[in-house]
Enzyme design. Structure first.
Site, PDB file in Angstrom:
ATOM      1  N   SER A  46      -1.944  52.168  11.672  1.00 37.75           N
ATOM      2  CA  SER A  46      -2.976  51.977  12.689  1.00 37.75           C
ATOM      3  C   SER A  46      -4.370  52.343  12.182  1.00 37.75           C
ATOM      4  CB  SER A  46      -2.652  52.803  13.938  1.00 37.75           C
ATOM      5  OG  SER A  46      -1.481  52.327  14.567  1.00 37.75           O
ATOM      6  N   GLY A 215       0.003  49.576  16.041  1.00 34.64           N
ATOM      7  CA  GLY A 215      -0.609  48.781  14.988  1.00 34.64           C
ATOM      8  C   GLY A 215      -2.119  48.886  15.051  1.00 34.64           C
ATOM      9  N   GLY A 217      -6.278  47.641  14.936  1.00 37.01           N
ATOM     10  CA  GLY A 217      -7.180  46.571  15.314  1.00 37.01           C
ATOM     11  C   GLY A 217      -7.242  46.226  16.788  1.00 37.01           C
ATOM     12  N   CYS A 242       1.293  52.172  22.143  1.00 37.30           N
ATOM     13  CA  CYS A 242      -0.072  52.021  21.633  1.00 37.30           C
ATOM     14  C   CYS A 242      -0.503  50.547  21.650  1.00 37.30           C
ATOM     15  CB  CYS A 242      -0.200  52.644  20.246  1.00 37.30           C
ATOM     16  SG  CYS A 242      -1.898  53.008  19.765  1.00 37.30           S
ATOM     17  N   LEU A 243      -0.579  49.876  20.510  1.00 42.91           N
ATOM     18  CA  LEU A 243      -0.932  48.456  20.512  1.00 42.91           C
ATOM     19  C   LEU A 243       0.067  47.670  21.343  1.00 42.91           C
ATOM     20  CD1 LEU A 243      -2.682  46.092  19.472  1.00 42.91           C
ATOM     21  CD2 LEU A 243      -1.164  45.973  17.489  1.00 42.91           C
ATOM     22  N   GLN A 246      -0.914  47.843  24.891  1.00 43.49           N
ATOM     23  CA  GLN A 246      -2.058  46.980  25.187  1.00 43.49           C
ATOM     24  C   GLN A 246      -1.646  45.516  25.264  1.00 43.49           C
ATOM     25  OE1 GLN A 246      -4.612  48.040  21.946  1.00 43.49           O
ATOM     26  NE2 GLN A 246      -4.922  50.135  22.686  1.00 43.49           N
ATOM     27  N   ASN A 284      -3.916  57.614  18.719  1.00 47.74           N
ATOM     28  CA  ASN A 284      -4.640  56.968  17.626  1.00 47.74           C
ATOM     29  C   ASN A 284      -4.929  55.529  18.030  1.00 47.74           C
ATOM     30  OD1 ASN A 284      -5.715  56.088  15.213  1.00 47.74           O
ATOM     31  ND2 ASN A 284      -3.719  55.814  14.242  1.00 47.74           N
ATOM     32  N   TYR A 287      -9.010  50.972  21.176  1.00 46.79           N
ATOM     33  CA  TYR A 287      -9.117  50.076  22.333  1.00 46.79           C
ATOM     34  C   TYR A 287      -8.294  50.644  23.479  1.00 46.79           C
ATOM     35  CZ  TYR A 287     -11.258  46.691  19.208  1.00 46.79           C
ATOM     36  OH  TYR A 287     -12.107  46.071  18.325  1.00 46.79           O
ATOM     37  N   HIS A 327       1.288  58.301  21.454  1.00 49.29           N
ATOM     38  CA  HIS A 327       2.361  58.175  20.464  1.00 49.29           C
ATOM     39  C   HIS A 327       3.471  59.175  20.758  1.00 49.29           C
ATOM     40  CE1 HIS A 327       0.861  55.312  17.397  1.00 49.29           C
ATOM     41  NE2 HIS A 327      -0.302  55.631  17.934  1.00 49.29           N
ATOM     42  N   GLU A 329       6.331  59.474  19.384  1.00 50.24           N
ATOM     43  CA  GLU A 329       7.023  59.951  18.180  1.00 50.24           C
ATOM     44  C   GLU A 329       6.327  61.163  17.584  1.00 50.24           C
ATOM     45  OE1 GLU A 329       3.800  57.328  16.715  1.00 50.24           O
ATOM     46  OE2 GLU A 329       5.225  57.271  18.377  1.00 50.24           O
TER      47      GLU A 329
END
Length: 356
Positions: A46, A215, A217, A242-243, A246, A284, A287, A327, A329
């Protein structure tokens, strides 16, 4: 050897070269306030193409443990520290951070007032930056000469034999190895597939549930997978981290926005919208989901971040769909958020009973 850190707004810091000493790099500058976990941070996909500023004054004092890397390569462009430890003292250490950076061809700069730099980023917002061997006079021209890294597929883990009671397919947008490890620890068989894998191919693996990974971006760059996500939700219990969180939001019509300086730390308080309990989380991401955009979707918010009120969890009522921005984990970091995996597996079991 002197090294120069120049931000897009023209501000500059001068320090000493570490790691790949002569390498010049560019990327988005971010800061991480964790007191430990520099190896996991550097190897977290990430952080692809980011210049990571560590606010803790001394970095590298416990060395490098090859068993805790989150990927086989370092996606970060560079490391920025106040002081790089010239020793490492831990029983699991196999090399110094300095040699780890050099062997992985990662640039770095030490001797920077990282707290001053962090204050600047918090005030002006995260931006592009350059680490160079000489002062930068034309930022845009110099930026154009410094290529960014590409996210490379990770080798498939060795845990592809379906021996667990519950089979999870992880769609890999830049997955941390700790996510797979948490599922295996709970008795799951795990298959990691590319992020763009079709529903037909995924179905051939006969999964019990699907997990969308973290991930790097902008999540809107993955528009091509949104139809598949909606299809998967109709056929399997679905979760995102996370990603992945989103992307589930985008798939159901919500919108995302870029945070001023992102969440990169091990101490973000998150509150449950169900029972009001608070837990500390590792985060982390740059966005977040626009809460106003959720009003036109069927999604419900399950967690919020107490510092800035950002959306930290979602569920799709009456379906087996859930996601979290943090996260769970947490490697390293607080462990209480690991309940996410237990809830995901419970959701899978309940769905199996309901469909029996």
């Amino acid at each position: 050897m002197q090294k120069y850190l120049t931000l897009a707004d023209g501000s500059q810091w001068i320090g000493t070269a570490i790691g790949a000493r002569t390498l010049e790099v560019a990327g988005q500058i971010v800061f991480n306030t964790g007191m430990s976990g520099y190896q996991e941070t550097l190897t977290d996909p990430s952080y692809l193409n980011q210049l990571i500023t560590f606010t803790y004054p001394l970095i590298g004092n416990y060395g490098i443990d090859p068993t805790v890397s989150q990927a086989t390569t370092i996606g970060a462009q560079a490391i920025i520290v106040h002081e790089l430890a010239d020793f490492s003292d831990h029983q699991t250490s196999r090399q110094s951070l300095a040699s780890f950076l050099t062997l992985n061809h990662v640039a770095g700069i030490a001797g920077i007032d990282t707290r001053d730099l962090t204050t600047h980023i918090r005030t002006t917002g995260s931006q592009m930056a350059i680490i160079s061997n000489t002062p930068v006079s034309d930022f845009d021209a110099k930026l154009a000469t410094l290529p960014l890294k590409q996210l490379l597929p990770q080798p498939l883990p060795l845990n592809q034999v379906h021996t667990g009671k519950t089979h999870i397919v992880v769609l890999d947008f830049g997955e941390k190895s700790a996510i797979t490890a948490e599922l295996i620890k709970r008795g799951c068989a795990v298959t990691v597939l590319p992020a763009t894998t079709s529903l037909k191919v995924i179905s051939a693996y006969h999964p019990d549930g699907i997990l969308l990974s973290n991930g790097p971006g902008d999540p809107t760059a993955h528009a091509q997978v949104l139809p598949t996500i909606r299809q998967l939700a109709k056929h399997y219990p679905l979760a995102g981290i996370c990603l992945g969180h989103q992307l589930i939001a985008l798939a159901y019509g919500a919108q995302t926005y870029q945070l001023p300086f992102g969440h990169h730390s091990l101490n973000h308080p998150v509150q449950s919208c169900v029972d009001g309990t608070v837990m500390m989380t590792a985060q982390n991401h740059d966005y977040a989901i626009d809460p106003a955009s959720l009003t036109t979707t069927p999604l419900q918010v399950t967690y919020t971040e107490l510092n800035d009120g950002s959306v930290e969890g979602l569920r799709l009522p009456h379906t087996a769909v859930m996601s979290v921005q943090f996260h769970p984990e947490a490697h390293p970091g607080p462990q209480e958020a690991g309940q996410f995996f237990d809830k995901f597996l419970t959701m899978i079991q309940q769905e199996a009973v309901a469909n029996a």
